[in-house]
Design an enzyme around this catalytic site. Structure first.
Site, PDB file in Angstrom:
ATOM      1  N   HIS A  19       0.840  -1.207   0.000  1.00  0.00           N
ATOM      2  CA  HIS A  19       0.000   0.000   0.000  1.00  0.00           C
ATOM      3  C   HIS A  19       0.877   1.261   0.000  1.00  0.00           C
ATOM      4  CE1 HIS A  19      -3.106  -2.624   2.259  1.00  0.00           C
ATOM      5  NE2 HIS A  19      -3.643  -2.369   1.070  1.00  0.00           N
ATOM      6  N   LYS A  43     -16.130  -7.492   4.084  1.00  0.00           N
ATOM      7  CA  LYS A  43     -15.021  -7.924   4.938  1.00  0.00           C
ATOM      8  C   LYS A  43     -15.365  -7.786   6.416  1.00  0.00           C
ATOM      9  CE  LYS A  43     -11.164  -7.062   1.830  1.00  0.00           C
ATOM     10  NZ  LYS A  43      -9.977  -6.259   1.535  1.00  0.00           N
ATOM     11  N   ARG A  92      -2.606  -6.048  -8.269  1.00  0.00           N
ATOM     12  CA  ARG A  92      -1.564  -7.069  -8.169  1.00  0.00           C
ATOM     13  C   ARG A  92      -1.656  -8.036  -9.345  1.00  0.00           C
ATOM     14  NH1 ARG A  92      -3.152  -8.278  -2.108  1.00  0.00           N
ATOM     15  NH2 ARG A  92      -5.071  -8.032  -3.268  1.00  0.00           N
TER      16      ARG A  92
HETATM   17  O1  PNS Z   1      -8.803  -2.654   0.480  1.00  0.00           O
HETATM   18  P1  PNS Z   1     -10.119  -3.091  -0.115  1.00  0.00           P
HETATM   19  O2  PNS Z   1     -10.923  -3.907   0.882  1.00  0.00           O
HETATM   20  O3  PNS Z   1      -9.969  -3.782  -1.434  1.00  0.00           O
HETATM   21  O4  PNS Z   1     -10.924  -1.718  -0.383  1.00  0.00           O
HETATM   22  C1  PNS Z   1     -12.229  -1.756  -0.909  1.00  0.00           C
HETATM   23  C2  PNS Z   1     -12.933  -0.424  -0.635  1.00  0.00           C
HETATM   24  C3  PNS Z   1     -13.014  -0.152   0.863  1.00  0.00           C
HETATM   25  C4  PNS Z   1     -12.192   0.706  -1.331  1.00  0.00           C
HETATM   26  C5  PNS Z   1     -14.353  -0.569  -1.250  1.00  0.00           C
HETATM   27  O5  PNS Z   1     -15.062  -1.599  -0.624  1.00  0.00           O
HETATM   28  C6  PNS Z   1     -15.151   0.731  -1.169  1.00  0.00           C
HETATM   29  O6  PNS Z   1     -15.027   1.573  -2.042  1.00  0.00           O
HETATM   30  N1  PNS Z   1     -15.951   0.875  -0.095  1.00  0.00           N
HETATM   31  C7  PNS Z   1     -16.764   2.059   0.120  1.00  0.00           C
HETATM   32  C8  PNS Z   1     -18.215   1.775  -0.195  1.00  0.00           C
HETATM   33  C9  PNS Z   1     -18.472   1.919  -1.685  1.00  0.00           C
HETATM   34  O7  PNS Z   1     -18.325   2.966  -2.279  1.00  0.00           O
HETATM   35  N2  PNS Z   1     -18.892   0.803  -2.289  1.00  0.00           N
HETATM   36  C10 PNS Z   1     -19.249   0.763  -3.691  1.00  0.00           C
HETATM   37  C11 PNS Z   1     -18.083   0.455  -4.571  1.00  0.00           C
HETATM   38  S1  PNS Z   1     -18.725   0.024  -6.117  1.00  0.00           S
END
Ligand code: PNS
Length: 165
Positions: A19, A43, A92
């Site tokens: 990250h 998650k 990745r």
């Molecule tokens: O590190 P991650 O778990 O891959 O991150 C995913 C994250 C937190 C960026 C994604 O779940 C997210 O954008 N969450 C916020 C809620 C949202 O906007 N969801 C719709 C995405 S289409």
């Protein structure tokens, strides 16, 4: 003058050197980078939002144009509120791609002003993930190569002796 603002969202449960590499590269490309700790409803987290934010802060403290924030809302809305024109994601492998592609399209639909930019991971971080870090730390392994030195002890202390799901 118009300043370019990018958001770099993630679960950061916890932040890894992978990250940090993406964040550093984003910081070179944009005037302002907001690293936002968010919620992925799929998650379950090992670290609280406060802990995730504080680990991201510690890991990025030496970087200049970086801010750290938390949001439990939608990423597309968050980007709009902050006036960000770019969402930065690290990729990745192909296995990341399908899900990320879907999210990028959904975010574009929700906020047509925002572009998702994918940075390819550094080759040495291809294998690295927060869940791998958690598993190793919780079993007493050394995560020194996987997380920034400033937070290594915090992570080990916090997870060692706890079962990982
Ligand atoms: O590190 P991650 O778990 O891959 O991150 C995913 C994250 C937190 C960026 C994604 O779940 C997210 O954008 N969450 C916020 C809620 C949202 O906007 N969801 C719709 C995405 S289409």
């Amino acid at each position: 003058m118009h300043k370019s603002i990018a958001v770099c969202p993630g679960s950061f449960d916890p932040i890894t050197v992978g990250h940090v590499d993406i964040i550093k590269r984003a910081a070179k490309m944009f005037d302002r980078v907001i690293v936002v700790v968010m919620v992925n409803p799929k998650k379950t987290y090992s670290f609280t939002p406060e802990e995730r934010v504080s680990l991201v802060r510690a890991a990025t403290a030496d970087l200049e144009n970086i801010e750290v924030d938390y949001s439990d809302g939608l990423l597309a809305e968050y980007a709009r509120e902050k006036g960000a024109s770019v969402i930065i994601k690290g990729l990745r492998a192909m296995s990341d791609f399908e899900y990320e592609f879907q999210m990028a399209l959904a975010n574009k639909k929700l906020n047509s002003e925002v572009e998702t930019v994918f940075l390819t991971t550094a080759a040495e971080n291809m294998y690295l993930s927060s869940s791998m870090v958690k598993q190793i730390a919780s079993m007493g392994g050394d995560v020194g190569d996987f997380v920034p030195e400033q937070i290594r002890q915090d992570i080990t202390k916090r997870l060692y002796g706890k079962d990982e799901k």
